[in-house]
Enzyme design. Sequence first.
Site, PDB file in Angstrom:
ATOM      1  N   ASP A 141       0.817  -1.212   0.000  1.00 54.34           N
ATOM      2  CA  ASP A 141       0.000   0.000   0.000  1.00 54.34           C
ATOM      3  C   ASP A 141       0.858   1.274   0.000  1.00 54.34           C
ATOM      4  O   ASP A 141       1.846   1.366   0.720  1.00 54.34           O
ATOM      5  CB  ASP A 141      -0.869  -0.033   1.269  1.00 54.34           C
ATOM      6  CG  ASP A 141      -1.799   1.153   1.385  1.00 54.34           C
ATOM      7  OD1 ASP A 141      -2.747   1.220   0.582  1.00 54.34           O
ATOM      8  OD2 ASP A 141      -1.582   2.003   2.268  1.00 54.34           O
ATOM      9  N   GLU A 156       0.847  -0.533  -5.040  1.00 55.72           N
ATOM     10  CA  GLU A 156      -0.210   0.471  -5.184  1.00 55.72           C
ATOM     11  C   GLU A 156       0.400   1.866  -5.260  1.00 55.72           C
ATOM     12  O   GLU A 156       0.948   2.373  -4.282  1.00 55.72           O
ATOM     13  CB  GLU A 156      -1.186   0.413  -4.003  1.00 55.72           C
ATOM     14  CG  GLU A 156      -2.409   1.266  -4.234  1.00 55.72           C
ATOM     15  CD  GLU A 156      -2.592   2.442  -3.286  1.00 55.72           C
ATOM     16  OE1 GLU A 156      -3.560   3.191  -3.458  1.00 55.72           O
ATOM     17  OE2 GLU A 156      -1.762   2.631  -2.371  1.00 55.72           O
TER      18      GLU A 156
HETATM   19  C1  GLC Z   1      -3.997   3.564  -0.127  1.00 56.60           C
HETATM   20  C2  GLC Z   1      -5.391   3.012   0.112  1.00 56.60           C
HETATM   21  C3  GLC Z   1      -6.251   4.083   0.719  1.00 56.60           C
HETATM   22  C4  GLC Z   1      -5.617   4.553   2.012  1.00 56.60           C
HETATM   23  C5  GLC Z   1      -4.153   4.973   1.806  1.00 56.60           C
HETATM   24  C6  GLC Z   1      -3.433   5.141   3.107  1.00 56.60           C
HETATM   25  O1  GLC Z   1      -4.006   4.581  -1.053  1.00 56.60           O
HETATM   26  O2  GLC Z   1      -5.927   2.510  -1.073  1.00 56.60           O
HETATM   27  O3  GLC Z   1      -7.558   3.621   0.941  1.00 56.60           O
HETATM   28  O4  GLC Z   1      -6.341   5.642   2.505  1.00 56.60           O
HETATM   29  O5  GLC Z   1      -3.434   4.004   1.070  1.00 56.60           O
HETATM   30  O6  GLC Z   1      -3.142   3.899   3.702  1.00 56.60           O
END
Ligand code: GLC
Length: 625
Positions: free
Chosen positions: A265, A307
């Site tokens: 993430d 991500e």
């Molecule tokens: C990523 C997740 C999001 C979250 C962020 C912080 O972007 O998809 O939902 O708020 O990370 O962890």
Amino acid sequence: MANLTATQVFEMRLARSAGDLWPFLDRLYGHREDYDAFRAALLKALQQGWRARPAELKTLDLRRDLEPDWFQRSDMVGYACYTGRFAGTLQGVQERIGYLRDLGVTYLHLMPCLAPRPRPNDGGYSVMDYRRINPELGTMDDLEALAGALRREGMSLCIDLVLNHTAREHDWARRAMAGDPFYQDFYLFFDDDSQPRAYERTLIEIFPNDAPGSFTFVPEMGKWVWTTFNDHQWDLNWANPWVFLEIVKVMLYLANKGVDVLRLDAVAFMWKRMGTRCQSEPEVHMLLRALRACSRIASAAVIHLEEAITGPAEMLTYLGRGEHDGREGNLAYHNNLMVHFWGALATRDTRLMRHVLRENFPEVLTNATYMTYLRCHDDIGWAITDEDAGSLGLSGPLHRAYLSDFYHGTFPGSFAEGALFQVNEETGDKRISGTLASLAGIERGLDRGDPRAVELAVHRILMGKALIAAFGGVPLIYMGDEIALLNDDSYLDDPLRADDSRWLHRPVMDWEDVAAAERGEGPAAQVLAGTKAIMVRRAALPQLHGAVPTRIVDIGPKEVFAFLRLAPTGPVLCLFNFSEETVMLSAEDMGAQGVSQFVDLLSDASLSLQDGAFALLPYGRVWVV
Ligand code: GLC
């Protein structure tokens, strides 16, 4: 062949990935006095992880060594959901495997399921214990059982590993707060706000409305701590090798529970450098490459989804560019495809989409593929650069503002029903929340009792599904999209959620709606049946394998987006009409792209040509050979 011992296999895996690991750790941490101690500890952690790996998973490691393209195959179809909202608990998810199988799903992403801090916890992205499951959802044994059950069905399991930050309640943070210098070095603390202010000159606000700034004062310590997201999410200090080591241990622990895909993430933020946005710095890629090497050494079946929701060129770096080609993330979200899908739907004009996808993205990737999607649990940010907009004579800021107004539903003539997320007064940036069905027009059509509008919305959705199924990558169905769930504004009554409009598109799965859709009633039934049909056809077509090149082509009318999948057996011309008008395409133009049989692989029927032209219906989609 000689019988290999487990140790020999480990040594071979270590040798295979050594070049992806040590040279980068040398560059990142080699200057430190404790570097040798760190290296020894890392090697030991890898050995221990491997030793603890269950035999069944070691067999899976071998199988995936033999089939390294398993995640690029055309039978890969993803589904992402919140465990609680989908099925209550992990055990509940296990009971729904049949539903997923019927949808054609082979990859399940459970949104954050590791133990979060008490709410507010950013939907679970504020983790306080990486080795425990959120008690509301079950236990680690339940996760292991679910992973095993999915594996037996030929499905893989993806879970989130939030490695940019922990909750301020995580044990490391508690120890840091209690004054332990070893753990204070796990985070980024500042004695006063002079450095934070200096960094903030070039940082970009992520949650400008409810978590302004990127630093938080910790009264217990009299210090500032780096918090890119919410004040309870403390950024980890990846310049400290002992953070790297602890996260590797967590990765191997989860891998050995049977997790197949780690969704890493918010990776762009892992490295900080004064005077920059502190996003996607070169060190981020060294870290991610080294982390991937650790998985390949001790849990080879595991792949990484990185991500990073960024502009085109930057996003690609997460799939390995330049020296990292083929050696970094296996998967990354194609958010640009998603953004331009919505952009072209609003304008009924695919020229900007063509331009961006053709100019910025290679036709083929090495050892990697995209996650292709239309909606996810997050907002839609209009990641369209001023340069790209300008190349078509558009003003970046005005175009982005137009798209926000359109999907907010306030622009005259809009079919969409959405909400604004994180309006940034300074930059004019306005992101958008809303479910696929509501943004595509079903909600408005139903509210106005307009069956034609509903029908068009259904076709918008299915056109999009056919697009993400054919583009190259793993198409991802976001929970509820398959039955056209509408916006859910009940979050407004929950004080801990009311300021985060992303909850608008995080509804609870409605199993009665599913039953109704399965009985064949209403737009939900059309969307469900249509989605299944698309995924079934996709699975049958090796031409749609992720490693087959994707070439964006120009087929004439601005309403039509077109690309070729350049398969060795001959090209497949995929066509998508982004408007509610029928568009005529000349057979000659299609022939010029290498089409000769005029068979649509999606409907498995011949195209009917009249006067040398083919009529692509409103929101029509075909995959032609
Ligand atoms: C990523 C997740 C999001 C979250 C962020 C912080 O972007 O998809 O939902 O708020 O990370 O962890």
